[in-house]
Motif scaffolding. Sequence first.
Motif: not given
Length: 280
Positions: A152-158, A164-176, A178-183
């Motif tokens: 899906p594509r995002a509809r809000t900046p958050e 974007a945070y998640t897609l940049a860290r597909l190799a890991g480690p990545v957590t919910l 971390g994504a929440a902090k980025a948002a």
Amino acid sequence: MPRPLVEVDAVPASTFCLTDELVPFSSGWHTHRRHQLLYAASGALHLEVAEAQWLLPPQRAAWLAGGTRHRVSATQPATLCTVYLEPSHVPAAPEGDCRVFVLPPLAREMLLYSTRWGPERAPRDKVAESFFSALAHLLVEWAAEPREWRLPRARTPELERAMAYTLARLAGPVTLGGAAKAAGLSQRTLARRFEEEAGTSWRRFLHDARMLRAMELLAEDGARVTQTAYTVGFESLAAFTHAFTAFTGERPRDFRQRVARGVTLPVHATAPPRRRKRAG
């Protein structure tokens, strides 16, 4: 001698095929008046519309209704093969603005055969008109079972920041977390926003993004399955093979071997996207 440029919407023929050898590129957001069947004969294309995005390796194609705003890009060389169809020539068009589906063998052969009729073809070529009419009718059947290999594509900046945070860290480690902090959101709020805005969970988004990235990597020259597994965050080849097979219906090795079979097509160069509309 440079190839002539093609302004797609100005082509006199009502239906035609356009091919191009693409280096890494992005078409920019644009529309075409005609319906479009988008296909990569080799390599992989990245397709985006307003609310979703897909990867199109060989054996998968996209139907784009005329007027649909979209963007096409490629991170590695790819061979484009796209058919344009006048709306009046598709009396029973597939539902929706965009549908991505697996090409049956007949469809693939017909698309490759259609390259004989490029944008310069005679507008009243009866054989071409009959061929594209048959293609348009079969298209409805082929697109009847779309595959949801998409993000899906995002509809809000958050949510855009979280994705974007998640897609940049597909190799890991990545957590919910971390994504929440980025948002700039709490984990609970981000989880709810993914469900409400993107129609999926964050964990599912991560999994599907890893699978799509793996498909993209496996389409590259010299790709190795084991290295791909590690690059998209898997710690074992067995776990990656299981996940990839469940997602695509075929093993990574089989996918790699099939995609690696290049196809040589006649090329009809298209205009740069800033001056004219580029194929895609």
